[in-house]
Design a protein around this motif. Structure first.
Motif, PDB file in Angstrom:
ATOM      1  N   TRP A  46       0.680  -1.216  -0.022  1.00  0.00           N
ATOM      2  CA  TRP A  46       0.231  -0.018  -0.142  1.00  0.00           C
ATOM      3  C   TRP A  46       0.889   1.081  -0.083  1.00  0.00           C
ATOM      4  O   TRP A  46       1.339   1.838   1.171  1.00  0.00           O
ATOM      5  N   LYS A  47       1.432   1.690  -1.254  1.00  0.00           N
ATOM      6  CA  LYS A  47       2.312   2.919  -1.165  1.00  0.00           C
ATOM      7  C   LYS A  47       1.500   3.987  -1.915  1.00  0.00           C
ATOM      8  O   LYS A  47       2.307   5.158  -2.071  1.00  0.00           O
ATOM      9  N   SER A  55      -9.735   3.691   0.242  1.00  0.00           N
ATOM     10  CA  SER A  55     -10.125   2.065   0.291  1.00  0.00           C
ATOM     11  C   SER A  55      -9.859   1.541   1.523  1.00  0.00           C
ATOM     12  O   SER A  55     -10.813   1.392   2.291  1.00  0.00           O
ATOM     13  N   LEU A  56      -8.535   1.718   1.919  1.00  0.00           N
ATOM     14  CA  LEU A  56      -8.157   0.959   3.043  1.00  0.00           C
ATOM     15  C   LEU A  56      -8.812   1.492   4.526  1.00  0.00           C
ATOM     16  O   LEU A  56      -9.412   0.904   5.354  1.00  0.00           O
ATOM     17  N   LEU A  69     -19.571  -6.913  11.218  1.00  0.00           N
ATOM     18  CA  LEU A  69     -19.058  -6.947   9.853  1.00  0.00           C
ATOM     19  C   LEU A  69     -17.980  -7.383   9.796  1.00  0.00           C
ATOM     20  O   LEU A  69     -17.077  -7.359  10.619  1.00  0.00           O
ATOM     21  N   GLU A  70     -17.650  -8.317   8.545  1.00  0.00           N
ATOM     22  CA  GLU A  70     -16.230  -8.779   8.227  1.00  0.00           C
ATOM     23  C   GLU A  70     -16.166  -8.348   6.818  1.00  0.00           C
ATOM     24  O   GLU A  70     -16.616  -8.341   5.933  1.00  0.00           O
ATOM     25  N   ILE A  71     -14.774  -7.691   6.953  1.00  0.00           N
ATOM     26  CA  ILE A  71     -14.213  -6.909   5.425  1.00  0.00           C
ATOM     27  C   ILE A  71     -13.058  -7.668   5.283  1.00  0.00           C
ATOM     28  O   ILE A  71     -12.171  -7.872   6.245  1.00  0.00           O
ATOM     29  N   GLU A  72     -12.815  -8.177   4.032  1.00  0.00           N
ATOM     30  CA  GLU A  72     -11.650  -8.775   3.594  1.00  0.00           C
ATOM     31  C   GLU A  72     -10.774  -7.605   2.786  1.00  0.00           C
ATOM     32  O   GLU A  72     -11.555  -6.869   1.901  1.00  0.00           O
ATOM     33  N   SER A  73      -9.780  -7.695   2.653  1.00  0.00           N
ATOM     34  CA  SER A  73      -8.719  -6.834   1.888  1.00  0.00           C
ATOM     35  C   SER A  73      -7.645  -7.772   1.610  1.00  0.00           C
ATOM     36  O   SER A  73      -6.983  -8.774   2.404  1.00  0.00           O
ATOM     37  N   ASP A  74      -6.950  -7.432   0.524  1.00  0.00           N
ATOM     38  CA  ASP A  74      -5.517  -8.190   0.401  1.00  0.00           C
ATOM     39  C   ASP A  74      -4.569  -7.292  -0.443  1.00  0.00           C
ATOM     40  O   ASP A  74      -4.799  -6.184  -0.940  1.00  0.00           O
ATOM     41  N   SER A  75      -3.224  -7.881  -0.153  1.00  0.00           N
ATOM     42  CA  SER A  75      -2.358  -7.314  -1.235  1.00  0.00           C
ATOM     43  C   SER A  75      -1.606  -8.571  -1.798  1.00  0.00           C
ATOM     44  O   SER A  75      -2.049  -9.832  -1.494  1.00  0.00           O
ATOM     45  N   ALA A  76      -0.754  -8.638  -2.475  1.00  0.00           N
ATOM     46  CA  ALA A  76      -0.129  -9.688  -3.301  1.00  0.00           C
ATOM     47  C   ALA A  76       0.405 -10.737  -2.121  1.00  0.00           C
ATOM     48  O   ALA A  76      -0.108 -11.818  -2.300  1.00  0.00           O
ATOM     49  N   PRO A  77       0.960 -10.645  -1.199  1.00  0.00           N
ATOM     50  CA  PRO A  77       1.752 -11.782  -0.288  1.00  0.00           C
ATOM     51  C   PRO A  77       0.733 -12.016   0.751  1.00  0.00           C
ATOM     52  O   PRO A  77       0.818 -12.884   1.263  1.00  0.00           O
ATOM     53  N   VAL A  78      -0.323 -11.136   1.247  1.00  0.00           N
ATOM     54  CA  VAL A  78      -0.828 -11.049   2.360  1.00  0.00           C
ATOM     55  C   VAL A  78      -2.554 -10.985   2.295  1.00  0.00           C
ATOM     56  O   VAL A  78      -2.690  -9.599   1.877  1.00  0.00           O
TER      57      VAL A  78
END
Length: 127
Positions: A46-47, A55-56, A69-78
């Protein structure tokens, strides 16, 4: 960022100058390190200050406002799942660890603010 939080997660924010474009120059890079490998890997992806703001952080605030509430987020490795005032970290092998969502939010804000400080991320410096 609160000093206790910095100490607890061993947060280090630094500017590093790295080679860029072969022989033509160097690039200032913003680096974050913590004692939580998944947190570090997630944040490094997240740069963009605007992506963090647009977003985040809204997702974090929404998760803090509604414990059901359950919210998902992702980045390439995590990948992360935010719920019930907790954020869970997952790598490709599954669940790794958790941390309080309020701590996560404060670290995200600290990272965003650091990205916004001079020298701006991506600025080329020629020597």
């Amino acid at each position: 960022m609160d000093q206790n939080l910095v100490n607890t997660y061993e947060v280090k924010l630094e500017n590093k100058t790295m080679k860029w474009d072969g022989f033509f120059g160097k690039k200032n890079c913003k680096i974050i390190e913590t004692n939580n490998y998944c947190l570090t890997c997630f944040l490094i992806c997240w740069k963009s200050v605007s992506e963090i703001n647009d977003s985040l952080l809204p997702d974090i605030n929404e998760a803090l406002a509604d414990a059901d509430l359950e919210i998902e987020s992702d980045s390439a490795p995590v990948d992360i799942i935010m719920f019930k005032n907790t954020v869970d970290f997952y790598d490709r092998d599954g669940y790794v660890n958790s941390m309080p969502l309020k701590d996560f939010k404060e670290i995200v804000i600290g990272w965003r603010d650091f990205l916004n400080r001079h020298p701006l991320n991506g600025a080329k410096v020629y020597f």
